[in-house]
Scaffold this motif. Structure first.
Motif, mmCIF file in Angstrom:
data_model
loop_
_atom_site.group_PDB
_atom_site.id
_atom_site.type_symbol
_atom_site.label_atom_id
_atom_site.label_comp_id
_atom_site.label_asym_id
_atom_site.label_seq_id
_atom_site.Cartn_x
_atom_site.Cartn_y
_atom_site.Cartn_z
ATOM 1 N N VAL A 92 -2.487 4.443 2.267
ATOM 2 C CA VAL A 92 -1.919 3.165 2.708
ATOM 3 C C VAL A 92 -0.402 3.298 2.694
ATOM 4 N N LEU A 93 0.233 2.976 3.782
ATOM 5 C CA LEU A 93 1.693 3.035 3.824
ATOM 6 C C LEU A 93 2.247 1.619 3.673
ATOM 7 N N VAL A 94 3.135 1.471 2.690
ATOM 8 C CA VAL A 94 3.711 0.139 2.407
ATOM 9 C C VAL A 94 5.226 0.215 2.565
ATOM 10 N N THR A 95 5.787 -0.591 3.451
ATOM 11 C CA THR A 95 7.252 -0.637 3.552
ATOM 12 C C THR A 95 7.762 -1.803 2.694
ATOM 13 N N GLY A 96 9.001 -1.650 2.227
ATOM 14 C CA GLY A 96 9.536 -2.668 1.307
ATOM 15 C C GLY A 96 8.928 -2.499 -0.071
ATOM 16 N N ALA A 97 8.590 -1.236 -0.413
ATOM 17 C CA ALA A 97 7.827 -0.945 -1.635
ATOM 18 C C ALA A 97 8.588 -1.260 -2.922
ATOM 19 N N ALA A 98 9.928 -1.263 -2.854
ATOM 20 C CA ALA A 98 10.705 -1.573 -4.062
ATOM 21 C C ALA A 98 11.024 -3.061 -4.137
ATOM 22 N N GLY A 99 10.568 -3.803 -3.141
ATOM 23 C CA GLY A 99 10.810 -5.245 -3.121
ATOM 24 C C GLY A 99 9.810 -5.967 -4.017
ATOM 25 N N PHE A 100 9.982 -7.267 -4.122
ATOM 26 C CA PHE A 100 9.157 -8.076 -5.029
ATOM 27 C C PHE A 100 7.663 -7.970 -4.673
ATOM 28 N N ILE A 101 7.317 -8.336 -3.454
ATOM 29 C CA ILE A 101 5.892 -8.325 -3.085
ATOM 30 C C ILE A 101 5.407 -6.878 -2.958
ATOM 31 N N GLY A 102 6.249 -6.015 -2.361
ATOM 32 C CA GLY A 102 5.873 -4.616 -2.160
ATOM 33 C C GLY A 102 5.548 -3.911 -3.469
ATOM 34 N N TYR A 103 6.366 -4.155 -4.490
ATOM 35 C CA TYR A 103 6.124 -3.539 -5.800
ATOM 36 C C TYR A 103 4.723 -3.908 -6.309
ATOM 37 N N HIS A 104 4.418 -5.201 -6.278
ATOM 38 C CA HIS A 104 3.117 -5.649 -6.812
ATOM 39 C C HIS A 104 1.959 -5.091 -5.983
ATOM 40 N N VAL A 105 2.149 -5.061 -4.666
ATOM 41 C CA VAL A 105 1.072 -4.560 -3.797
ATOM 42 C C VAL A 105 0.840 -3.074 -4.083
ATOM 43 N N CYS A 106 1.931 -2.297 -4.133
ATOM 44 C CA CYS A 106 1.798 -0.848 -4.361
ATOM 45 C C CYS A 106 1.108 -0.586 -5.697
ATOM 46 N N LYS A 107 1.591 -1.258 -6.743
ATOM 47 C CA LYS A 107 1.048 -1.006 -8.084
ATOM 48 C C LYS A 107 -0.459 -1.308 -8.117
ATOM 49 N N ASN A 108 -0.807 -2.426 -7.522
ATOM 50 C CA ASN A 108 -2.203 -2.832 -7.519
ATOM 51 C C ASN A 108 -3.086 -1.872 -6.730
ATOM 52 N N LEU A 109 -2.585 -1.419 -5.576
ATOM 53 C CA LEU A 109 -3.379 -0.497 -4.749
ATOM 54 C C LEU A 109 -3.517 0.855 -5.450
ATOM 55 N N LEU A 110 -2.463 1.276 -6.149
ATOM 56 C CA LEU A 110 -2.545 2.540 -6.907
ATOM 57 C C LEU A 110 -3.609 2.412 -7.993
ATOM 58 N N GLU A 111 -3.626 1.264 -8.656
ATOM 59 C CA GLU A 111 -4.636 1.045 -9.702
ATOM 60 C C GLU A 111 -6.047 1.042 -9.127
ATOM 61 N N GLU A 112 -6.157 0.660 -7.863
ATOM 62 C CA GLU A 112 -7.483 0.635 -7.206
ATOM 63 C C GLU A 112 -7.882 2.001 -6.667
ATOM 64 N N GLY A 113 -6.982 2.995 -6.785
ATOM 65 C CA GLY A 113 -7.331 4.349 -6.357
ATOM 66 C C GLY A 113 -6.858 4.737 -4.972
ATOM 67 N N TYR A 114 -6.088 3.860 -4.318
ATOM 68 C CA TYR A 114 -5.540 4.236 -3.015
ATOM 69 C C TYR A 114 -4.409 5.250 -3.199
ATOM 70 N N HIS A 115 -4.199 6.081 -2.181
ATOM 71 C CA HIS A 115 -2.998 6.915 -2.138
ATOM 72 C C HIS A 115 -1.946 6.066 -1.416
ATOM 73 N N VAL A 116 -0.879 5.740 -2.135
ATOM 74 C CA VAL A 116 0.114 4.831 -1.554
ATOM 75 C C VAL A 116 1.396 5.581 -1.201
ATOM 76 N N ILE A 117 1.855 5.362 0.017
ATOM 77 C CA ILE A 117 3.124 5.939 0.469
ATOM 78 C C ILE A 117 4.089 4.759 0.612
ATOM 79 N N GLY A 118 5.114 4.760 -0.229
ATOM 80 C CA GLY A 118 6.065 3.644 -0.238
ATOM 81 C C GLY A 118 7.357 4.017 0.469
ATOM 82 N N ILE A 119 7.896 3.054 1.199
ATOM 83 C CA ILE A 119 9.175 3.244 1.889
ATOM 84 C C ILE A 119 10.076 2.058 1.542
ATOM 85 N N ASP A 120 11.321 2.343 1.257
ATOM 86 C CA ASP A 120 12.288 1.259 1.018
ATOM 87 C C ASP A 120 13.693 1.850 1.148
ATOM 88 N N ASN A 121 14.623 1.072 1.704
ATOM 89 C CA ASN A 121 15.996 1.589 1.796
ATOM 90 C C ASN A 121 16.839 1.218 0.581
#
Ligand SMILES: NC(=O)c1ccc[n+]([C@@H]2O[C@H](COP(=O)([O-])OP(=O)(O)OC[C@H]3O[C@@H](n4cnc5c(N)ncnc54)[C@H](O)[C@@H]3O)[C@@H](O)[C@H]2O)c1
Length: 345
Positions: free
Chosen positions: A6-35
């Motif tokens: 799953v690719l998530v942009t805005g990964a260091a942002g408020f919503i992005g952080y929570h989404v990434c963390k949760n998906l990682l806990e669920e076993g997804y491979h997460v690719i985060g992007i943020d400037n």
């Protein structure tokens, strides 16, 4: 080859952080992007990333982070080519209604050029499910309360809102032309731990702790559908497993702009319990145990007076139960704030 990337942009942002963390806990491979831009405290963005890294180390999940801008199309193509994600969640954007009045070009760059780059990658890499952040601000001058997806969104009152509405229109055209299943998420004032320092919940929390004066705009005659972050994450997870499909019997003579013959849908993501701003401050005061110093001030240009979310469509589609009550959400926000800023007594 099938994958769970799953690719998530805005990964260091408020919503992005929570989404990434949760998906990682669920076993997804997460690719985060943020400037990691400095629109607000970069230390907070880095702390979120560190927290994700710590979590990844503990649960041994698969996380790759790229500090890059979504306007950098060549690098985006490299990343998409390397991981071939099936699901893309676009949360990167220049946020903030008031800031957009003084800095429209930043919004056009990130929210229009960057957004279109992401869609181009979705097209070229055959993405199976594209979710993207829109905003309640698209309702602009609409005064039908609560805001329903059927209401007009043709009168934005800030550049930010105009770019978010433009995202919905561009995403629809890509869904129609290339069959990309896309869902636009109109978020309503999301709050909670690790929140955004430029938004009222975190701003007011900080002001109350620091005994500074809170400017309460429109003399307090404002209300918001404050929506707790965990609810937003749960809703996004449900959408991951429910890519948008086209409506067979779409009425082109009487079109509802939130659905389409194309696989594109738009939903309000908001708590239906609307809270007045002064009541929200009272809940914060009670939780923090300090009275706020308030200065009642006129309405700011670009601000919408009431944002109230009609959730009928979302509830029907996802079969949701009740969302988090405001006092519970505020309790979590204040507990995190004390812990993060070392204010524990
Ligand atoms: N938080 C809310 O209440 C709310 C309400 C409505 C809509 N939204 C939308 O939801 C999304 C996420 O919001 P948030 O509250 O997490 O905001 P945020 O500002 O905390 O997160 C956005 C992240 O995107 C990054 N970013 C910005 N422009 C970028 C670019 N060009 N390239 C790469 N990264 C970039 C920022 O550094 C930031 O970390 C945004 O699109 C926002 O407009 C949020």
């Amino acid at each position: 080859m099938d994958n769970n990337n799953v690719l998530v942009t805005g990964a260091a942002g408020f919503i992005g952080y929570h989404v990434c963390k949760n998906l990682l806990e669920e076993g997804y491979h997460v690719i985060g992007i943020d400037n990691l831009n400095s629109y607000y405290d970069v230390d907070l963005k880095n702390a979120r990333l560190k927290n994700i890294k710590d979590c990844v180390a503990k649960i041994k999940s698969s996380w790759n982070f790229y500090k890059t801008d979504i306007t950098n199309k060549e690098y985006l193509i490299e990343i998409f080519n390397k991981y071939r994600p099936k699901i893309v969640i676009n949360l990167a954007a220049q946020a903030g209604v008031r800031y957009s009045i003084a800095n429209p070009d930043l919004y056009v760059e990130s929210n229009i050029v960057g957004f279109t780059n992401i869609l181009e990658c979705c097209r070229n890499f055959q993405i199976k499910n594209f979710l993207y952040a829109s905003s309640s601000s698209v309702y602009g001058g609409n005064t039908n309360i609560p805001f329903s997806e059927k209401d007009s969104t043709n009168h934005p009152i800030s550049i930010y809102a105009a770019t978010k509405r433009a995202n919905e229109l561009i995403a629809h055209s890509y869904s129609h032309l290339y069959g990309i299943p896309s869902t636009g998420l109109r978020f309503f004032t999301v709050y909670g731990p690790w929140g955004r320092p430029d938004m009222a919940p975190m701003k007011f929390t900080k002001m109350i702790f620091n005994k500074k004066t809170i400017k309460v705009f429109n003399y307090g005659k404002m209300s918001r559908s404050f929506t707790y972050i965990d609810d937003v994450v749960e809703i996004i997870k449900l959408f991951i497993n429910k890519p948008a499909s086209g409506e067979k019997f779409f009425d082109t003579k009487n079109p509802n702009s939130s659905i389409s013959w194309a696989p594109h849908k738009i939903f309000n993501i908001g708590n239906p319990d609307n809270v007045n701003l002064l009541d929200f401050i009272k809940i914060l005061e009670k939780e923090i145990g300090i009275n706020a110093i308030k200065e009642l001030s006129p309405l700011q240009p670009g601000d919408v007076v009431d944002t109230s979310s009609d959730c009928e469509l979302l509830n029907k589609y996802l079969g949701l139960g009740p969302l988090t009550a405001i006092d519970k959400g505020v309790k979590e926000l204040v507990a995190w704030y004390k812990y993060f800023y070392n204010l524990e007594s």
